[in-house]
Design an enzyme around this catalytic site. Structure first.
Site, PDB file in Angstrom:
ATOM      1  CG  PHE A  70      -2.021   0.961   1.177  1.00  0.00           C
ATOM      2  CD1 PHE A  70      -3.162   0.692   0.426  1.00  0.00           C
ATOM      3  CD2 PHE A  70      -1.943   2.164   1.850  1.00  0.00           C
ATOM      4  CE1 PHE A  70      -4.198   1.622   0.363  1.00  0.00           C
ATOM      5  CE2 PHE A  70      -2.981   3.090   1.787  1.00  0.00           C
ATOM      6  CZ  PHE A  70      -4.108   2.820   1.046  1.00  0.00           C
ATOM      7  CE1 TYR A 119      -9.744   3.541   5.964  1.00  0.00           C
ATOM      8  CE2 TYR A 119      -8.948   4.891   7.774  1.00  0.00           C
ATOM      9  CZ  TYR A 119      -8.764   4.330   6.521  1.00  0.00           C
ATOM     10  OH  TYR A 119      -7.598   4.552   5.842  1.00  0.00           O
ATOM     11  CE  LYS A 120      -8.322   0.308   4.671  1.00  0.00           C
ATOM     12  NZ  LYS A 120      -6.872   0.258   4.507  1.00  0.00           N
ATOM     13  CG  ASP A 179      -0.702  -1.788   7.415  1.00  0.00           C
ATOM     14  OD1 ASP A 179      -1.837  -2.052   7.857  1.00  0.00           O
ATOM     15  OD2 ASP A 179      -0.429  -0.725   6.823  1.00  0.00           O
TER      16      ASP A 179
HETATM   17  C1  LIG Z   1      -6.150   1.379   4.341  1.00  0.00           C
HETATM   18  C2  LIG Z   1      -4.703   1.222   4.559  1.00  0.00           C
HETATM   19  C3  LIG Z   1      -3.959   2.250   5.126  1.00  0.00           C
HETATM   20  C4  LIG Z   1      -4.627   3.578   5.438  1.00  0.00           C
HETATM   21  O1  LIG Z   1      -3.826   4.491   6.069  1.00  0.00           O
HETATM   22  P1  LIG Z   1      -4.444   5.877   6.575  1.00  0.00           P
HETATM   23  O2  LIG Z   1      -3.361   6.537   7.280  1.00  0.00           O
HETATM   24  O3  LIG Z   1      -5.635   5.544   7.429  1.00  0.00           O
HETATM   25  O4  LIG Z   1      -4.918   6.638   5.372  1.00  0.00           O
HETATM   26  C5  LIG Z   1      -2.615   2.040   5.361  1.00  0.00           C
HETATM   27  N1  LIG Z   1      -2.036   0.866   5.036  1.00  0.00           N
HETATM   28  C6  LIG Z   1      -2.731  -0.151   4.476  1.00  0.00           C
HETATM   29  C7  LIG Z   1      -2.061  -1.426   4.133  1.00  0.00           C
HETATM   30  C8  LIG Z   1      -4.084   0.015   4.213  1.00  0.00           C
HETATM   31  O5  LIG Z   1      -4.777  -0.970   3.641  1.00  0.00           O
END
Ligand SMILES: *Cc1c(COP(=O)(O)O)cnc(C)c1O
Length: 428
Positions: A134, A228-229, A203
């Protein structure tokens, strides 16, 4: 495992009627006529959230005013919500802190992990991550590397363990890949990394709440993830941080300080001391004032998911998700053959998370838009992926049936070729 009995929509409806987890869906305020397959990106709204947040606003804030920091326990929310999340991670009480965003938490945790690794072996100066991770994970890893005089090395996902040589300090890995849904074997990778003298930052954004986790038993090092997921905390919900207790002791003993040393992470914030002294335990990863309204919504989201505890918890949810994904793949194999979709998610249930993705050479974005126009909400991930999240706490077998029926119609009719479906919005 494809449920062989699900040959018709009626079969799927019967399966839903027999599903012991099915009643959990009633705790979510899902709109009529929508098949929501994006709970891996933004979890659905729990019914309880609006009243809870209204109560925090009207009673705690409106009437209690500043006294609510004590009387309503606002200051403890990061720990209390962390305790609610902890069992989903296989972590203990008092070990998880809710704060900031995943990006910010990554910065803090990677920085500390790098410091800890180097305190043991100063020659280690590389952060390894996987190519295609990501983007925020790679950007943050680069900025930590820049700030600390380290190097970020990106390797192919299958080559991660082989890349852990004596130059490597930290491995940053996303457990479930956001594009393909491919899942690393957390225990095996962690074990190999520990053997190689490398600390791992996991993560768990696409894992927590959907995939069974046992961080303490697996002797994992550090973890961060999203609220939020699958945790249903609402748009922009804060994330969470965990460190194995054995590391917290070393971090304290070494005097390592996380780089965003704000006052709420101080040992005694209300002493207003001139010098920074970190709180002990996971609380040292706090920075500033907790976002109370967002924490209340996240607390509701997690509580709504944890209603599954009485019905087998995450292992039962995960098993249902795997049955839903197997059905999705079997239906696409059968009904969408030669329509240009290529499965990008492992067929092996042990190697995937809680989503299913298909590549389409030209139409990915427009296909998703055409599906949304029909009430089937998935999402597009560049460059070519049509992605469907499976949140087993509210996704039904009929939802999968209907989604694939619409997908087949959109593809077979060429409906997605309508130029209106090519109009790009800022958020995909
Ligand atoms: C959704 C997600 C994020 C989101 O990071 P934010 O700081 O909340 O925008 C980070 N890493 C991974 C792997 C994700 O899937």
């Amino acid at each position: 495992m494809t449920p062989p009995a699900l040959r018709t929509r009626e079969d799927c409806a019967r399966r839903d009627a027999e599903d012991p987890l099915a009643p959990l869906r009633e705790a979510f305020a899902l709109p009529e006529g929508v098949v929501y397959l994006d709970g891996n990106s933004l979890g659905a709204l729990p019914v309880a959230t609006a009243a809870r947040v209204r109560g925090v606003i009207a009673d705690e804030w409106g009437n209690g005013l500043i006294g609510s920091w004590n009387a309503a326990g606002w200051m403890d929310l990061p720990r209390r919500v962390g305790d609610r999340i902890a069992p989903l991670l296989g972590a203990g009480a008092g070990e998880v802190l809710v704060a900031d965003s995943t990006s910010v938490n990554l910065y803090k945790v990677l920085h500390v992990a790098l410091g800890l690794a180097r305190s043991r072996d100063p020659a280690r100066a590389v952060i390894v991550s996987e190519r295609g991770n990501f983007p925020t994970d790679l950007y943050i890893a680069q900025s930590v590397a820049d700030a600390c005089g380290a190097t970020l090395r990106q390797v192919e996902p299958d080559a991660v363990v082989a890349a852990l040589d004596a130059s490597v300090a930290v491995l940053l890995l996303t457990h479930v890949d956001y594009r393909s849904g491919r899942r690393h074997d957390l225990r095996a990778v962690q074990r190999a990394a520990s053997f190689a003298g490398v600390l791992v930052v996991w993560d768990l954004s696409h894992s927590a709440g959907a995939v069974p986790l046992s961080l303490v038993d697996d002797a994992a090092d550090f973890a961060v993830g999203c609220g939020y997921k699958f945790l249903n905390g609402g748009p922009g919900a804060p994330g969470y941080v965990w460190a194995h207790p054995r590391h917290l002791e070393h971090i304290e003993a070494q005097g390592l300080v996380q780089p965003l040393s704000g006052w709420i992470g101080h040992r005694t914030p209300f002493a207003f001391a001139a010098d920074y002294a970190p709180a002990s335990g996971i609380a040292r990863f706090q920075c500033g004032t907790p976002p109370v309204l967002a924490l209340a919504a996240l607390d509701c989201g997690v509580a709504t998911l944890r209603a599954a505890d009485a019905l087998g918890g995450v292992p039962a949810l995960h098993a249902k998700a795997q049955a839903l994904i197997a059905l999705f793949i079997a239906l696409v194999d059968e009904h969408c053959d030669a329509l240009g979709l290529a499965l990008r998610t492992p067929r092996d249930a042990d190697r995937r998370g809680s989503q299913v993705s298909f590549a389409h050479a030209t139409g990915g974005y427009a296909i998703v838009q055409a599906l949304i126009a029909r009430g089937v909400v998935g999402d597009f991930r560049a460059p070519d992926l049509v992605r469907f999240g499976i949140a087993p706490v509210y996704t039904r077998f009929v939802d999968v049936w209907d989604a694939v029926a619409h997908l087949r119609d959109v593809l077979a009719s060429g409906e997605w070729r309508d130029p209106k479906f090519e109009v790009r919005a800022p958020v995909t």
